[in-house]
Design an enzyme around this catalytic site. Sequence first.
Site, PDB file in Angstrom:
ATOM      1  NE  ARG A 107       4.423   6.016  12.987  1.00  7.40           N
ATOM      2  CZ  ARG A 107       5.702   5.738  13.246  1.00  7.40           C
ATOM      3  NH1 ARG A 107       6.189   4.545  12.990  1.00  7.40           N
ATOM      4  NH2 ARG A 107       6.492   6.649  13.768  1.00  7.40           N
ATOM      5  CG  HIS A 115       8.135  11.470  12.171  1.00  5.59           C
ATOM      6  ND1 HIS A 115       7.229  11.406  13.218  1.00  5.59           N
ATOM      7  CD2 HIS A 115       8.985  10.409  12.337  1.00  5.59           C
ATOM      8  CE1 HIS A 115       7.523  10.354  13.976  1.00  5.59           C
ATOM      9  NE2 HIS A 115       8.569   9.736  13.469  1.00  5.59           N
ATOM     10  CD  GLN A 162      12.607  11.086  15.470  1.00  2.87           C
ATOM     11  OE1 GLN A 162      12.008  10.043  15.688  1.00  2.87           O
ATOM     12  NE2 GLN A 162      13.709  11.419  16.135  1.00  2.87           N
ATOM     13  CG  ASP A 181      14.435   8.663   7.596  1.00  2.00           C
ATOM     14  OD1 ASP A 181      14.539   7.579   8.208  1.00  2.00           O
ATOM     15  OD2 ASP A 181      13.339   9.118   7.215  1.00  2.00           O
ATOM     16  CB  CYS A 236      14.224   9.641  12.825  1.00  2.00           C
ATOM     17  SG  CYS A 236      14.017   8.847  11.218  1.00  2.00           S
ATOM     18  NE  ARG A 270       9.303  10.634  18.577  1.00  2.00           N
ATOM     19  CZ  ARG A 270       8.839   9.705  17.749  1.00  2.00           C
ATOM     20  NH1 ARG A 270       9.672   8.985  17.024  1.00  2.00           N
ATOM     21  NH2 ARG A 270       7.537   9.497  17.591  1.00  2.00           N
TER      22      ARG A 270
END
Length: 308
Positions: free
Chosen positions: A105, A132, A135, A227, A267, A295
């Site tokens: 990440r 991402h 996700q 988001d 998310c 996830r």
Amino acid sequence: MDRRLVGRDFLTLADFTAEELTYLLDVADRLKADPLGTRSLVGKNLALLFEKPSMRTRVSFEVGMNQLGGHAIVLSPEQVQLGKRESICDVARVLSRYVDGIMVRTFAHTIVEELAEYADVPVINGLTDLLHPCQVLADLMTIREKKGRLAGIKLTYLGDGNNMANSLMLGGAIMGLAVTIATAPGCEPPAEISTRAEQLAAEYGGSVRIVHDPVAAVRGADVLYTDVWASMGQEAEAELKRAALRPYQLNSELVALAAPDCLVMHCLPAHYGEEITAEVGWGVHSVIYDQAENRLHAQKAILHELLG
Ligand code: CP
Ligand code: NVA
């Protein structure tokens, strides 16, 4: 076991065909039905490299490795200092001598690309400023689980044209969804991503459009997604984004215009009262905790197939 994905990187959904993503989703469903029934990664190790905070990504990868019989090693930003204490190339080459996969990440997407270029083991993108994909694989799993299909699903994303909007456009286009991004002028996703998503949509039968009217965008939508307005690392722009994106808040008025059985997705982490109201985030349409749970299952599918 089908061996077709062994050794591949997971940097962007755009590297995978609809058939391959469907295959990963099928594996994820199977693993979810019997979480401790597959021990394909006994003796295998995964490095988790974090240059930004995380709760879901860290815990789901670590639990996922444990459930598959393997082990995860968490490396904090201070420990590695990618590109500062040592070069990305050396980090990739050295880690490849110890572990069977690297999850990272970080900030610039080019960092995961460079890691993947020099690593001899699969590299998994656990979020960059641009994308991402883990996700969105979990999100596609959640939508398919709740709606029974992906092709033709109308998904409207409201808010910042960020890493989530980008991966939703790419993944949605490949899986045949009709994706609408409703955002303020100046907050649109980068053209390189929307152009690629349009190409993929043309190839696979999905569609992608970027609009500025939130009301028209949500009418009849099967999925409403939002988001945070300021992503990690972009805190300096928070005030500007808050002002620009206020009309795109996912609230009861907008939900009322969507399909009566619409899903509300986020998310997480969420800033309730900003991009989504608590009433909607915790309301009857919300599947935010199913997304978070998925996830684990979706990433186990990635690990099982790429590292197995
Ligand atoms: N959604 C997500 O990636 O959460 P974390 O930042 O907590 O990992
Ligand atoms: N867009 C958000 C997603 C967090 C999971 C961020 O990058 O901070």
